[in-house]
Design a protein around this motif. Sequence first.
Motif, PDB file in Angstrom:
ATOM      1  N   LEU A  48       0.845  -1.204   0.000  1.00 14.45           N
ATOM      2  CA  LEU A  48       0.000   0.000   0.000  1.00 14.45           C
ATOM      3  C   LEU A  48       0.876   1.247   0.000  1.00 14.45           C
ATOM      4  O   LEU A  48       1.619   1.489   0.955  1.00 14.45           O
ATOM      5  CB  LEU A  48      -0.917  -0.005   1.225  1.00 14.45           C
ATOM      6  N   PHE A  49       0.795   2.017  -1.077  1.00 14.72           N
ATOM      7  CA  PHE A  49       1.474   3.315  -1.164  1.00 14.72           C
ATOM      8  C   PHE A  49       0.438   4.411  -0.901  1.00 14.72           C
ATOM      9  O   PHE A  49      -0.581   4.475  -1.606  1.00 14.72           O
ATOM     10  CB  PHE A  49       2.074   3.558  -2.553  1.00 14.72           C
ATOM     11  N   VAL A  50       0.680   5.265   0.070  1.00 16.53           N
ATOM     12  CA  VAL A  50      -0.203   6.401   0.322  1.00 16.53           C
ATOM     13  C   VAL A  50       0.615   7.686   0.199  1.00 16.53           C
ATOM     14  O   VAL A  50       1.462   7.975   1.045  1.00 16.53           O
ATOM     15  CB  VAL A  50      -0.857   6.327   1.711  1.00 16.53           C
ATOM     16  N   ALA A  51       0.361   8.424  -0.878  1.00 19.15           N
ATOM     17  CA  ALA A  51       1.034   9.709  -1.097  1.00 19.15           C
ATOM     18  C   ALA A  51       0.206  10.786  -0.404  1.00 19.15           C
ATOM     19  O   ALA A  51      -0.778  11.283  -0.957  1.00 19.15           O
ATOM     20  CB  ALA A  51       1.172   9.991  -2.590  1.00 19.15           C
ATOM     21  N   ASP A  52       0.580  11.134   0.787  1.00 14.39           N
ATOM     22  CA  ASP A  52      -0.181  12.068   1.623  1.00 14.39           C
ATOM     23  C   ASP A  52      -0.312  13.424   0.923  1.00 14.39           C
ATOM     24  O   ASP A  52       0.675  14.037   0.530  1.00 14.39           O
ATOM     25  CB  ASP A  52       0.525  12.252   2.969  1.00 14.39           C
ATOM     26  N   GLY A  53      -1.559  13.908   0.785  1.00 14.94           N
ATOM     27  CA  GLY A  53      -1.787  15.232   0.210  1.00 14.94           C
ATOM     28  C   GLY A  53      -1.744  15.295  -1.305  1.00 14.94           C
ATOM     29  O   GLY A  53      -1.686  16.392  -1.869  1.00 14.94           O
ATOM     30  N   LEU A  54      -1.793  14.148  -1.989  1.00 10.36           N
ATOM     31  CA  LEU A  54      -1.717  14.138  -3.457  1.00 10.36           C
ATOM     32  C   LEU A  54      -3.105  14.351  -4.056  1.00 10.36           C
ATOM     33  O   LEU A  54      -4.029  13.576  -3.800  1.00 10.36           O
ATOM     34  CB  LEU A  54      -1.130  12.811  -3.938  1.00 10.36           C
ATOM     35  N   ARG A  55      -3.248  15.379  -4.856  1.00 12.15           N
ATOM     36  CA  ARG A  55      -4.496  15.647  -5.560  1.00 12.15           C
ATOM     37  C   ARG A  55      -4.616  14.750  -6.780  1.00 12.15           C
ATOM     38  O   ARG A  55      -3.619  14.406  -7.414  1.00 12.15           O
ATOM     39  CB  ARG A  55      -4.548  17.113  -6.007  1.00 12.15           C
ATOM     40  N   ALA A  56      -5.856  14.397  -7.126  1.00  9.04           N
ATOM     41  CA  ALA A  56      -6.080  13.537  -8.290  1.00  9.04           C
ATOM     42  C   ALA A  56      -5.650  14.234  -9.572  1.00  9.04           C
ATOM     43  O   ALA A  56      -4.973  13.637 -10.426  1.00  9.04           O
ATOM     44  CB  ALA A  56      -7.555  13.138  -8.364  1.00  9.04           C
ATOM     45  N   ASP A  57      -6.025  15.504  -9.727  1.00  7.87           N
ATOM     46  CA  ASP A  57      -5.681  16.194 -10.972  1.00  7.87           C
ATOM     47  C   ASP A  57      -4.185  16.371 -11.130  1.00  7.87           C
ATOM     48  O   ASP A  57      -3.656  16.342 -12.239  1.00  7.87           O
ATOM     49  CB  ASP A  57      -6.406  17.543 -11.054  1.00  7.87           C
ATOM     50  N   SER A  58      -3.475  16.555 -10.005  1.00 12.22           N
ATOM     51  CA  SER A  58      -2.030  16.739 -10.083  1.00 12.22           C
ATOM     52  C   SER A  58      -1.327  15.488 -10.591  1.00 12.22           C
ATOM     53  O   SER A  58      -0.296  15.573 -11.267  1.00 12.22           O
ATOM     54  CB  SER A  58      -1.462  17.117  -8.705  1.00 12.22           C
ATOM     55  N   SER A 270      -3.972  24.070   1.751  1.00  9.38           N
ATOM     56  CA  SER A 270      -4.585  23.639   3.003  1.00  9.38           C
ATOM     57  C   SER A 270      -5.590  22.536   2.708  1.00  9.38           C
ATOM     58  O   SER A 270      -5.924  22.265   1.557  1.00  9.38           O
ATOM     59  CB  SER A 270      -5.280  24.817   3.703  1.00  9.38           C
ATOM     60  N   HIS A 271      -6.067  21.902   3.762  1.00  5.09           N
ATOM     61  CA  HIS A 271      -7.084  20.862   3.613  1.00  5.09           C
ATOM     62  C   HIS A 271      -7.822  20.720   4.926  1.00  5.09           C
ATOM     63  O   HIS A 271      -7.378  21.200   5.958  1.00  5.09           O
ATOM     64  CB  HIS A 271      -6.466  19.535   3.181  1.00  5.09           C
ATOM     65  N   GLY A 272      -8.968  20.061   4.872  1.00  9.41           N
ATOM     66  CA  GLY A 272      -9.797  19.897   6.058  1.00  9.41           C
ATOM     67  C   GLY A 272     -11.271  20.028   5.758  1.00  9.41           C
ATOM     68  O   GLY A 272     -12.105  19.510   6.476  1.00  9.41           O
ATOM     69  N   ALA A 273     -11.599  20.721   4.661  1.00 13.25           N
ATOM     70  CA  ALA A 273     -13.002  20.939   4.309  1.00 13.25           C
ATOM     71  C   ALA A 273     -13.375  20.076   3.106  1.00 13.25           C
ATOM     72  O   ALA A 273     -12.737  19.070   2.825  1.00 13.25           O
ATOM     73  CB  ALA A 273     -13.255  22.428   4.037  1.00 13.25           C
ATOM     74  N   GLY A 274     -14.409  20.463   2.378  1.00 12.16           N
ATOM     75  CA  GLY A 274     -14.948  19.600   1.346  1.00 12.16           C
ATOM     76  C   GLY A 274     -14.795  20.092  -0.068  1.00 12.16           C
ATOM     77  O   GLY A 274     -15.551  19.680  -0.951  1.00 12.16           O
ATOM     78  N   HIS A 275     -13.826  20.958  -0.337  1.00 12.00           N
ATOM     79  CA  HIS A 275     -13.594  21.411  -1.704  1.00 12.00           C
ATOM     80  C   HIS A 275     -13.144  20.218  -2.555  1.00 12.00           C
ATOM     81  O   HIS A 275     -12.403  19.350  -2.087  1.00 12.00           O
ATOM     82  CB  HIS A 275     -12.529  22.506  -1.719  1.00 12.00           C
ATOM     83  N   PRO A 276     -13.585  20.146  -3.823  1.00 14.16           N
ATOM     84  CA  PRO A 276     -13.199  19.000  -4.665  1.00 14.16           C
ATOM     85  C   PRO A 276     -11.702  18.762  -4.736  1.00 14.16           C
ATOM     86  O   PRO A 276     -11.259  17.617  -4.833  1.00 14.16           O
ATOM     87  CB  PRO A 276     -13.772  19.383  -6.039  1.00 14.16           C
ATOM     88  N   SER A 277     -10.910  19.811  -4.701  1.00 14.78           N
ATOM     89  CA  SER A 277      -9.454  19.621  -4.746  1.00 14.78           C
ATOM     90  C   SER A 277      -8.944  18.892  -3.512  1.00 14.78           C
ATOM     91  O   SER A 277      -7.841  18.335  -3.524  1.00 14.78           O
ATOM     92  CB  SER A 277      -8.749  20.974  -4.869  1.00 14.78           C
ATOM     93  N   GLU A 278      -9.758  18.872  -2.432  1.00 10.68           N
ATOM     94  CA  GLU A 278      -9.378  18.171  -1.212  1.00 10.68           C
ATOM     95  C   GLU A 278      -9.946  16.756  -1.151  1.00 10.68           C
ATOM     96  O   GLU A 278      -9.331  15.859  -0.566  1.00 10.68           O
ATOM     97  CB  GLU A 278      -9.866  18.951   0.016  1.00 10.68           C
ATOM     98  N   THR A 279     -11.132  16.557  -1.716  1.00 12.75           N
ATOM     99  CA  THR A 279     -11.799  15.260  -1.597  1.00 12.75           C
ATOM    100  C   THR A 279     -11.498  14.300  -2.736  1.00 12.75           C
ATOM    101  O   THR A 279     -11.691  13.094  -2.589  1.00 12.75           O
ATOM    102  CB  THR A 279     -13.325  15.455  -1.526  1.00 12.75           C
ATOM    103  N   LEU A 280     -11.037  14.813  -3.878  1.00 10.04           N
ATOM    104  CA  LEU A 280     -10.756  13.952  -5.029  1.00 10.04           C
ATOM    105  C   LEU A 280      -9.306  13.504  -4.997  1.00 10.04           C
ATOM    106  O   LEU A 280      -8.388  14.321  -5.103  1.00 10.04           O
ATOM    107  CB  LEU A 280     -11.056  14.692  -6.333  1.00 10.04           C
TER     108      LEU A 280
END
Length: 848
Positions: A48-58, A270-280
């Motif tokens: 299991l690789f978990v890239a912490d904070g990686l956005r899907a679009d990026s 930043s992160h913590g809320a529900g913006h698509p850039s945070e949830t995707l």
Amino acid sequence: MLLFFTLGLLVHFVFFASIFDIYFTSPLVHGMTPQFTPLPPPARRLVLFVADGLRADSLYELDENGNSRAPFIRSIIMHEGSWGISHTRVPTESRPGHVAMIAGFYEDVSAVAKGWKENPVEFDSLFNESKYTWSWGSPDILPMFAKGASGDHVYTYSYDAEREDFGADDATKLDTWVFDKVKDFFHAARNNQSLFSKVNEEKVVFFLHLLGLDTNGHAHRPSSREYKDNIKIVDDRVKEIVSMFQHFYGNDGKTAFIFTSDHGMTDWGSHGAGHPSETLTPLVTWGAGIKYPQKVSADIAPLMASLIGVPFPLNSVGILPVEYLNNTDLFKAESMFTNAVQILEQFKVKMTQKKEATLPFLFTPFKLLSDSKQVDILRKARLYIKQGKFDEAVSLCTELIHLALKGLSYYHTYDRFFLGISVAIGFVGWTSYVSLLIIKSHSNLTRSISKEVKVAIGIQSPRNYYVYCLLPVPIWYAVLKEFQVIQDLVASLLTFPLSHFVGHLLICTLGIEVLVLSFFYRYMLTAGLVIFAGWPFLTQLWTRAKVTSLSWTFFSLLLAVFPLMPVVGRKPDLSLVMSAGLLVLLLSLFVITSLIKRKNSFIKEELLVHLLQMLSTVLSMYVVYSTHNSLLKKQGLPLMNQVVSWAILASSLVVPLLSSPVLFQRLVSILLSLMSTYLLLSTGYEALFPLVLSCLMFIWIHMEQETLQQSGVCYKQKLTSIQFSYNTDIIQFRHLCLDDIRRAFFLVFFLVTAFFGTGNIASINSFDLASVYCFLTVFSPFMMGSLMMWKILIPFVLVMCAFEASHFVFISQHFFFLVKDYGSWLDIGTRYSIYSHSSYQSASDMNL
């Protein structure tokens, strides 16, 4: 009086604590039996690789040259595995994200009251169910899956916390450390027979937690070259690790790989809320048991458990994505059946617990999933599997899972309505009681003062529910004891003209609603301040004090600008911070000039205090500028800057005590000292906010003084002659009047403005790590959170130091029903902070 004050604090503490039993309760249950698929699994091991904070679009998008930033992962997507975009649920933070992936349930909201430390509640996880798990990465994530694990089979390897430095020159070192340690581990396994035997067992998990992207995203933003280069480095090293696994295990085809992320990140880092850039977030799977290229969604925890054949995590509420599995239809159906039984077990335990805690004649079961229906669905599903109707079996198991999940939610919130009504009744009772005491003590409605009523709370029970249910009884008993006051109050109100009564009631209601809406829509603060600006022109204040009235209007309108400014997404603007510092220096010079002109009262010690405050301001400006430049050059936080910052913070709490006790000078001294710290915690326009707020507060003192003089309550006294040790006419005993309601509302509104004028204090998403970089850059949630909280409290302290006033608790009742335990972390935190804020003010002010 002391008894009443103590009682008030106790009652408000109970009301405040009630939200943790009503809204923030753990959904987890214990006592289930582990469930696993009886058929042989497709994989012996999982990586299991978990890239912490990686956005899907990026990850998925092409760079400016049309090339992929992650060519290896892209080749997997095109030729070998299944992929998609995983939708992480809020709060989009590292801990709840990893809990959802590895334990299979959404983060227990009760953890917010326990500091998010390791395991605030015990839960099962994939790692615990595995034969062995080896993990490498951050010390903030790995321990929570090792602590509480049964036996000694979860091994963690973490770097020092000091490596998580947002001011470091190269955060990718956090990821390269992990990859290097994994390679060293397998090299050692070749020469260690015991370790070699363990890594060749089945049901083995390898977890690589990669924090570099999250760190670079916070420090430099996801659009930065550092963040994008980090993606390329992760891709290259993942390719190396995959090749190493294949070579080590002789290409046996028994290794399953999963590459994903716990959360994304906003454009401003930043992160913590529900913006698509945070949830995707990206999800790529390949290897043993995984179908060839396709795009589907998945719950990761049950998928991983199915791949290596371990029991589903006991608390998992995830649904197995059979579309991912490259196996027989029988295996898929059996796995789905196991998934359904595992979730149904939680439902049964939850129902049993709730039934045992409820009186038999009051218990209402979940009607959509009766015992007979459970047996019927399981019997049909098993029959379909025997008959080879695998698709029907999967469909029926999916239906059972959805019903069980609805049932879990039903029993989890079973007592919520009843407890909420009980607390609401108690809240209304306490508000009524305090209001009646105020009216009795500060009005001429009745001359017969009844004996003091002692409200005792003699409830002792291991369950707080009894307190919430029985507390209203003594409170309403105390209210009824004041029946004579109620009669006199009603009789007095009936003497008012109906139009006047209705008009005042509408104005009060409108004011309270505007105040409530300002917690959710910050521009309502602007609307309120604009209305405040016209207040002098609706009274005789304009004719009595034109300069003061114009100043009030000017600073009200100036303060009204701040709630319209952006909370998040803004870039640091040091010019505004420096401007605020210069204004503080000008104010200091003005105060010193005034001291020198008043030779009769001039004391050298006072001059020394102000010079010391000016020096602190200059040092703050230098540290902010120097630290910003040092971080831009990736040289980290200079040690001297860090020492000076902490010294200024400590001195700001002491120096005001050395200033003159004269009211005006003491308030100015508090402002100047706190501004030095506030400058260090500022990155832009918010540095000007305390100055404008304080100017308006000073003018408000003058305005209220004019109002009191106009009503004949006191004579006009210069603020420069009022001392803290004196009891002035401003606080003399007198009867209540309509102006007192207006003063209370003004105070509450200014306190709300102090909290929300430059942002939403409840939103992790609006937390800008750059604000604390003058104090520390190494990741420390508690210390960073404490510094940010002090920054938030400074405007509040300025308002409270400027005035000693009281206000009513009426709006607290409104806020109680707005508390939420779902939605984004911003939504939950907003309503929690609103209720906490209103309850705290009610407890402190109504008992003064």
